[in-house]
Design a protein around this motif. Sequence first.
Motif, short mmCIF file in Angstrom:
data_model
loop_
_atom_site.label_atom_id
_atom_site.label_comp_id
_atom_site.label_asym_id
_atom_site.label_seq_id
_atom_site.Cartn_x
_atom_site.Cartn_y
_atom_site.Cartn_z
N ASP A 122 27.53 14.18 16.89
CA ASP A 122 27.52 15.23 17.84
C ASP A 122 28.82 16.21 17.63
OD1 ASP A 122 25.08 14.53 18.64
OD2 ASP A 122 25.62 14.28 20.63
N GLU A 123 30.06 15.49 17.60
CA GLU A 123 31.03 16.30 17.66
C GLU A 123 31.43 17.10 16.37
OE1 GLU A 123 35.18 16.79 19.28
OE2 GLU A 123 33.31 16.09 20.23
N THR A 124 31.02 16.43 15.03
CA THR A 124 31.09 17.12 13.84
C THR A 124 30.27 18.32 13.90
OG1 THR A 124 31.50 15.07 13.03
CG2 THR A 124 31.18 16.67 11.38
N SER A 125 28.84 17.94 14.39
CA SER A 125 27.86 18.79 14.26
C SER A 125 28.23 20.16 15.31
CB SER A 125 26.66 18.28 15.09
OG SER A 125 25.70 19.23 15.43
N LYS A 126 29.06 19.92 16.21
CA LYS A 126 29.41 21.21 17.04
C LYS A 126 30.41 21.88 16.33
CE LYS A 126 29.56 19.75 22.05
NZ LYS A 126 30.50 18.92 22.81
N LEU A 127 31.19 21.34 15.66
CA LEU A 127 32.45 21.97 14.78
C LEU A 127 31.80 22.64 13.77
CD1 LEU A 127 35.36 19.54 13.86
CD2 LEU A 127 35.35 21.55 14.95
N THR A 179 39.04 25.04 19.21
CA THR A 179 38.79 24.51 18.24
C THR A 179 40.26 24.74 17.43
OG1 THR A 179 36.94 25.36 18.05
CG2 THR A 179 37.44 24.06 16.17
N LEU A 180 40.65 25.78 17.07
CA LEU A 180 42.04 25.94 16.43
C LEU A 180 43.12 25.16 16.74
CD1 LEU A 180 42.12 29.91 15.28
CD2 LEU A 180 41.10 27.64 14.04
N VAL A 222 46.88 26.18 14.94
CA VAL A 222 47.82 27.07 15.76
C VAL A 222 48.66 26.21 16.75
CG1 VAL A 222 46.77 29.21 15.02
CG2 VAL A 222 46.13 27.89 17.03
N GLN A 223 49.99 26.75 17.12
CA GLN A 223 50.66 25.83 17.76
C GLN A 223 51.12 26.69 18.98
OE1 GLN A 223 51.58 24.93 14.47
NE2 GLN A 223 50.63 23.11 15.13
N ASN A 224 50.89 28.09 19.12
CA ASN A 224 51.23 28.57 20.31
C ASN A 224 50.19 30.08 20.28
OD1 ASN A 224 52.39 30.62 18.87
ND2 ASN A 224 54.24 29.35 18.60
N GLN A 225 50.48 30.55 21.71
CA GLN A 225 49.56 31.70 21.83
C GLN A 225 49.72 32.90 20.61
OE1 GLN A 225 50.27 34.57 24.95
NE2 GLN A 225 48.46 33.74 25.97
N GLN A 226 51.07 33.01 20.45
CA GLN A 226 51.36 34.22 19.53
C GLN A 226 50.59 33.78 18.18
OE1 GLN A 226 53.17 36.85 20.16
NE2 GLN A 226 53.11 37.54 17.96
N LYS A 247 44.27 38.55 24.49
CA LYS A 247 45.33 37.73 25.44
C LYS A 247 44.66 37.46 26.70
CE LYS A 247 50.38 38.03 26.15
NZ LYS A 247 51.08 38.85 26.62
N SER A 248 44.03 38.15 27.43
CA SER A 248 43.55 37.99 28.70
C SER A 248 42.38 37.16 28.80
CB SER A 248 43.04 39.44 29.41
OG SER A 248 42.11 39.59 28.94
N ILE A 249 41.61 37.12 27.63
CA ILE A 249 40.56 35.96 27.67
C ILE A 249 41.00 34.76 27.55
CG2 ILE A 249 38.67 35.06 26.41
CD1 ILE A 249 37.95 37.90 25.60
N LEU A 250 42.24 34.56 26.68
CA LEU A 250 42.90 33.35 26.57
C LEU A 250 43.61 32.71 27.76
CD1 LEU A 250 44.96 33.47 22.97
CD2 LEU A 250 42.41 32.84 23.35
N GLU A 251 44.22 33.61 28.40
CA GLU A 251 44.92 33.14 29.58
C GLU A 251 44.02 32.91 30.78
OE1 GLU A 251 47.87 36.51 30.23
OE2 GLU A 251 49.18 35.39 28.23
N GLU A 252 42.96 33.60 30.87
CA GLU A 252 42.21 33.19 32.10
C GLU A 252 41.35 32.00 31.53
OE1 GLU A 252 38.28 35.60 32.71
OE2 GLU A 252 39.96 37.00 32.80
N ALA A 253 40.90 31.46 30.20
CA ALA A 253 40.52 30.30 29.99
C ALA A 253 41.43 28.96 29.95
CB ALA A 253 39.79 30.53 28.47
N ASN A 254 42.81 29.42 30.09
CA ASN A 254 43.95 28.35 30.28
C ASN A 254 43.91 27.44 28.98
OD1 ASN A 254 46.15 27.47 31.41
ND2 ASN A 254 45.03 26.74 33.34
N ILE A 255 43.99 28.23 27.79
CA ILE A 255 43.89 27.42 26.63
C ILE A 255 45.20 26.78 26.53
CG2 ILE A 255 43.99 27.58 23.92
CD1 ILE A 255 41.30 28.39 25.02
N SER A 256 45.10 25.22 26.03
CA SER A 256 46.46 24.64 26.08
C SER A 256 46.82 24.24 24.55
CB SER A 256 46.31 23.29 26.94
OG SER A 256 45.44 22.45 26.20
N TYR A 257 48.17 24.35 24.53
CA TYR A 257 48.73 24.05 23.13
C TYR A 257 49.53 22.81 23.00
CZ TYR A 257 47.64 29.04 23.33
OH TYR A 257 47.25 30.41 23.61
N GLU A 258 48.86 21.60 22.68
CA GLU A 258 49.54 20.48 22.71
C GLU A 258 50.13 20.16 21.43
OE1 GLU A 258 45.38 18.62 22.78
OE2 GLU A 258 46.35 20.63 23.15
#
Length: 491
Positions: A399-404, A448-449, A455-459, A480-491
């Motif tokens: 399933d996971e791979t299929s989603k990707l 996904t990215l 990618v490592q950060n918002q920039q 940018k506003s979409i990313l911030e609203e969705a609270n994407i995390s960069y671990e």
Amino acid sequence: MNIVVTQPSATPVIQALRSLGYNAGTAIADLVDNSIDAKATKITLEFKCLGNDGTIIIVDNGSGMNEDMLQIAMNIGSKDPRANRQPRELGRFGMGLKTASFSLGKRLSVLTKHKGVYAQRCWDLDHVSQCNEWQLFTEIPDEVRELMIEIEGESGTVICIDKLDRFMGAGTANTIHESSFFTKVRRIHNHLEFVFHSIIEFGKVQINLNGNVLDPWDPFMIKHPSTLEGETQVLNINGNRIKVKYYVLPHASFLNEQEYKRAGGHRGWRDHQGFYIYRENRLLHYGDWLGMFQKDTSSQLARIRIDLPNTADDDWQVDIKKSAVIPPDNAKTRLESISKFVRKISRDIFYFRTQGSHSNQTFKGSLNTWELSGSDEGQQFILNRNHPVLSEIQKRIDDETSKLLNIYLKFVQLGSPSNIIDSPKVVEEVIQMVTDTMRELVIQFSSTLTKLHVVQNQQQLLDALITQPAFDGLNRITLKSILEEANISYE
Ligand SMILES: Nc1ncnc2c1ncn2[C@@H]1O[C@H](COP(=O)(O)OP(=O)(O)O)[C@@H](O)[C@H]1O
Ligand SMILES: [Mg+2]
């Protein structure tokens, strides 16, 4: 501070303006640019040889100019090169009309009609030299006026260049005569078919030269079934969206004699490899690897199309003749890696005559990989998700791979060259309205990215998103506003 305004004396300036290094082909192309900028749909060029001299006449049915516009147009340097140009505009320094014409001959007469009213001006460099002042005639001399036809319709422009000393090579060892005159005209014909092929292919303008309609010269043999064609890649280079697409032409054994000859152009196959750089669809430069690689025989099947908007002029150092560019360093790095890949394909085909599967081969019914679907916003190509091979793959993966895989396919679909051609212009500065589906797509793609550590950060994420054809209509602050609203995390 004390200043004194100086008047440059005319004679040396003329010499300088006449020696910018145009050749007849690049000069004529610069004049045709003006007609295209004036939205002409029909451009007619006429070259006449009259013994040791000749005339060049260019007629267009474009917007024409009123008296004031014409006066400005005839000024040397009529527009500030730093001023923003209209999107798609081919003009650049406000010099072309004069410098291109003077590189051919000493007299430039312009007759133009705008909203039914005629205006005319004439530069005669013999006169300017004689009085050493920029004296512009407000009337065209009779002997030239006789050669210029009346302008049909409400608007249009006729340009006549005569006293063709430079064109005829007067005073040099290479003075041309009637037969060589027409050989030269033939070369110009070929050059224009080349430079304007893309613009002619759009079908909005017809160009006619000494009674022959120009036939667009397609360097990429797009219609040939054995041509390999890459996906369009969009690079964001210093704020400009640069489109890159590669082609690998068929091995000679796949071509008949006529196809082989035509694809070899006027310089031959080896000298037609490499980058083809277009500015607003007008070819600026071609036939080498911009100093990155040698022109090897084995890489001669590789041709890469690069499309620049006119906003990239400074960054790519487009020259006054619109015939040379110097790519910025960060573009070079990207282009180098694309070229390596394409040159390798060319080598493989060249030596081993392997030919990739026919690129335009399609299957009927459910075996189509792409299908055309009508939607509210017009027609779009969509991927056939029921393709038997895809269904089989989906069955075999978790399933996971299929989603990707699904996310990837969505992007392939949205990034399809056929779907991004009429992409809306990006409006900067304001946050745009975005549909829920689009928002969802941005979030899915972004997570996904980041999950894959692409990618490592918002920039970095924003840089990646902005170059995606799928998000073509979205500007940076909206993303940018979409990313911030969705609270994407960069671990
Ligand atoms: N064929 C034409 N029809 C209408 N306007 C023209 C034509 N040729 C030139 N012009 C006008 O003259 C101006 C100056 O032309 P040019 O010296 O070639 O500079 P540029 O094209 O860089 O603006 C153009 O911007 C345009 O307004
Ligand atoms: Mg111009």
